[in-house]
Scaffold this motif. Structure first.
Motif, PDB file in Angstrom:
ATOM      1  N   ASN A  70       0.820  -1.215   0.000  1.00  0.00           N
ATOM      2  CA  ASN A  70       0.000   0.000   0.000  1.00  0.00           C
ATOM      3  C   ASN A  70       0.854   1.266   0.000  1.00  0.00           C
ATOM      4  N   HIS A  71       1.815   1.338  -0.907  1.00  0.00           N
ATOM      5  CA  HIS A  71       2.703   2.490  -0.967  1.00  0.00           C
ATOM      6  C   HIS A  71       1.935   3.789  -1.186  1.00  0.00           C
ATOM      7  N   ASN A  72       0.880   3.753  -1.994  1.00  0.00           N
ATOM      8  CA  ASN A  72       0.114   4.971  -2.236  1.00  0.00           C
ATOM      9  C   ASN A  72      -0.628   5.426  -0.985  1.00  0.00           C
ATOM     10  N   LEU A  73      -1.186   4.486  -0.238  1.00  0.00           N
ATOM     11  CA  LEU A  73      -1.922   4.819   0.978  1.00  0.00           C
ATOM     12  C   LEU A  73      -0.993   5.376   2.054  1.00  0.00           C
ATOM     13  N   HIS A  74       0.157   4.747   2.248  1.00  0.00           N
ATOM     14  CA  HIS A  74       1.085   5.126   3.316  1.00  0.00           C
ATOM     15  C   HIS A  74       2.140   6.127   2.859  1.00  0.00           C
ATOM     16  N   PHE A  75       2.157   6.464   1.577  1.00  0.00           N
ATOM     17  CA  PHE A  75       3.135   7.369   0.982  1.00  0.00           C
ATOM     18  C   PHE A  75       4.554   6.915   1.329  1.00  0.00           C
ATOM     19  N   THR A  76       4.865   5.684   0.946  1.00  0.00           N
ATOM     20  CA  THR A  76       6.192   5.120   1.156  1.00  0.00           C
ATOM     21  C   THR A  76       6.746   4.621  -0.170  1.00  0.00           C
TER      22      THR A  76
END
Length: 103
Positions: A70-76
């Protein structure tokens, strides 16, 4: 001269090797504040298997074992070092890219 976060992410997403300095943070554990410097890293990307290479037997894993980051959700973003180590980075905490300050 400094770059903004959008330009820093464009540099990171280019896939080219770059240097990165960022601050760690883990709100769940209440830890962080360390400055991490990676002399040579790049965005970690999935690399397809070479079909022409001889097949090797690998145990098949059920789809439930794969975890969606979930890189987009967590901005990672996951970055990879030259030693093939994967490190998770929050782009907001990047202070320098290629020895240039990030605003």
């Amino acid at each position: 001269m400094a770059v903004n976060l959008k330009q820093a992410l464009e540099t990171l997403h280019s896939g080219n090797w770059c240097s990165l300095r960022f601050i760690t943070a883990n709100l769940a554990k209440g830890t962080g504040g360390k400055i991490i410097e990676l002399a040579r890293c790049r965005i970690a990307r999935y690399r397809p298997i070479d079909i022409s290479a001889p097949a090797t037997k690998q145990p098949s894993l059920p789809d439930e074992t794969k975890k969606d980051p979930n890189h987009n959700l967590h901005f990672t973003r996951n970055v990879e070092t030259q030693a093939k180590q994967i490190i998770k980075v929050h782009p907001i905490l990047i202070t320098h890219i290629n020895n240039t300050a990030v605003l």
